[in-house]
Design an enzyme around this catalytic site. Structure first.
Site, PDB file in Angstrom:
ATOM      1  N   ASP A 128       0.859  -1.200   0.000  1.00 48.95           N
ATOM      2  CA  ASP A 128       0.000   0.000   0.000  1.00 48.95           C
ATOM      3  C   ASP A 128       0.891   1.245   0.000  1.00 48.95           C
ATOM      4  O   ASP A 128       0.897   2.002   0.952  1.00 48.95           O
ATOM      5  CB  ASP A 128      -0.945  -0.013   1.225  1.00 48.95           C
ATOM      6  CG  ASP A 128      -0.214  -0.051   2.564  1.00 48.95           C
ATOM      7  OD1 ASP A 128       0.962  -0.479   2.608  1.00 48.95           O
ATOM      8  OD2 ASP A 128      -0.806   0.359   3.585  1.00 48.95           O
ATOM      9  N   HIS A 160       9.507  -0.355   9.086  1.00 47.30           N
ATOM     10  CA  HIS A 160       8.567  -1.487   9.179  1.00 47.30           C
ATOM     11  C   HIS A 160       8.667  -2.404   7.950  1.00 47.30           C
ATOM     12  O   HIS A 160       8.968  -3.591   8.060  1.00 47.30           O
ATOM     13  CB  HIS A 160       7.123  -0.981   9.249  1.00 47.30           C
ATOM     14  CG  HIS A 160       6.793  -0.138  10.423  1.00 47.30           C
ATOM     15  ND1 HIS A 160       6.743  -0.617  11.703  1.00 47.30           N
ATOM     16  CD2 HIS A 160       6.453   1.180  10.513  1.00 47.30           C
ATOM     17  CE1 HIS A 160       6.386   0.335  12.531  1.00 47.30           C
ATOM     18  NE2 HIS A 160       6.205   1.445  11.837  1.00 47.30           N
TER      19      HIS A 160
HETATM   20  O1  RIB Z   1       2.306  -0.416  11.026  1.00 49.36           O
HETATM   21  C1  RIB Z   1       3.214  -0.230  10.000  1.00 49.36           C
HETATM   22  C2  RIB Z   1       2.595  -0.565   8.662  1.00 49.36           C
HETATM   23  O2  RIB Z   1       1.474   0.284   8.439  1.00 49.36           O
HETATM   24  C3  RIB Z   1       3.513  -0.368   7.476  1.00 49.36           C
HETATM   25  O3  RIB Z   1       3.227  -1.344   6.522  1.00 49.36           O
HETATM   26  C4  RIB Z   1       3.120   1.001   6.980  1.00 49.36           C
HETATM   27  O4  RIB Z   1       3.416   1.174   5.623  1.00 49.36           O
HETATM   28  C5  RIB Z   1       1.642   1.037   7.259  1.00 49.36           C
HETATM   29  O5  RIB Z   1       0.966   0.415   6.227  1.00 49.36           O
HETATM   30 CA    CA Z   2       2.855  -0.672   4.155  1.00 49.82          CA
END
Ligand code: RIB
Ligand code: CA
Length: 306
Positions: free
Chosen positions: A9, A239
């Protein structure tokens, strides 16, 4: 060499993860599938095409579901990633188009064609993966593994006190995935909150990779500013790159192997919880990480880009 599809995303840290995968010599990226979360699915598709064009990769992008399995759609996380997903970088129209196949069907076909070899790395809500599992009883067996960026075992949430954003945005889908019997790895906040990148780190990436590292540095300013608004002054979490790195370097992560389930209602909605032993095949839940090693791999490989 890991054969990889990223379900994404994009999203600032998604862009970092996709650029990392493009630069990594041990990853064969086979395509991207898109999902809502940081942006709408339509914008995710446009951004995914744009990122692949930036790294000069002609790969299929398959557009995914526009809404969660059971919940009504959520507003995109514009406060974290900007209205168009890349912070203050203005929207740009890619030259390419998504493939005609829907993301879940594309995943099913690719898992069959690369049976036992395909690693799937979802870095957004798990709707497309759940749909693939529901449509094809062999899907969970056909993939080699699913390495999920999402969830939290002991770290608490980042969108609510209990839930991590990707799981929160479609808890029913996440529960389908945890129950499917596939080989699962959960790269959640327990580890991603330990891997931080500072403005100096992004400046160093941009110094070595002026074009694409420079683009990430520009995007990261918005992301870092958001982190400051929530009192996190020591950098932003990597992340999504952490999940991609876990696909090739599992040795950098320590796991607990636990059956997992997802709360789908009430104030704990989106929380990833231990399920009763014997009810589900266990997930490898990452609980510790060699954060300096992950970060150094991230910085070193992004520096290979133009
Ligand atoms: O919590 C972190 C996630 O949430 C990552 O994938 C960031 O891109 C959002 O989508
Ligand atoms: Ca993400």
């Amino acid at each position: 060499m890991v054969k990889l599809i990223i379900d994404t995303d994009p999203g600032i840290d998604d862009a970092m993860a996709i650029f990392y995968a493009a630069a990594a010599p041990d990853i064969e990226l086979l395509g991207l599938t898109t999902i809502f979360g940081n942006v709408t699915t339509k914008i995710a598709t446009r951004n995914a095409l744009r990122l692949l064009e930036a790294v000069d990769l002609e790969l299929p992008v398959a557009e995914g579901a526009a809404a969660p399995l059971s919940l009504p759609p959520f507003a995109p996380s514009a406060q974290v990633h900007g209205a168009e997903g890349f912070g203050d970088i203005p929207a740009a129209t890619p030259k390419g188009q998504p493939v005609a196949e829907e993301a879940a069907d594309f995943l099913i076909r690719m898992a069959r064609e690369h049976k036992g070899e395909l690693v799937l790395c979802p870095i957004g809500p798990l709707t497309n993966i759940a749909l693939a599992i529901q449509r094809d009883p062999d899907f969970a067996r056909n993939v080699k593994s699913i390495v999920i960026m999402g969830g939290s075992l002991r770290e608490g949430g980042n969108i609510t006190p209990h839930a991590e954003a990707n799981i929160y945005h479609d808890p029913h889908a996440a529960d389908v995935v945890f129950a499917a019997g596939a080989r699962l790895v959960m790269v959640g906040l327990d580890v991603t909150h330990r891997i931080l990148c500072t403005p100096d780190d992004f400046a160093s990436i941009a110094g070595q990779s002026p074009e694409l590292g420079g683009m990430l540095q520009e995007m990261s300013a918005f992301y870092l500013a958001f982190y400051e608004t929530v009192g996190k002054l020591d950098g932003c979490s990597l992340h999504d790159p952490a999940a991609v790195i876990a696909c090739t370097h599992p040795d950098l992560f320590e796991v607990e192997t636990l059956p997992m389930r997802v709360s789908c209602s009430g104030e704990t909605s989106g929380a990833t919880l231990e399920a009763e032993v014997g009810t589900r095949k266990p997930t490898a839940v990452c609980i510790h990480v060699d954060a300096p090693a992950v970060k150094s791999l991230f910085l070193k490989r992004l520096a290979l880009l133009p």
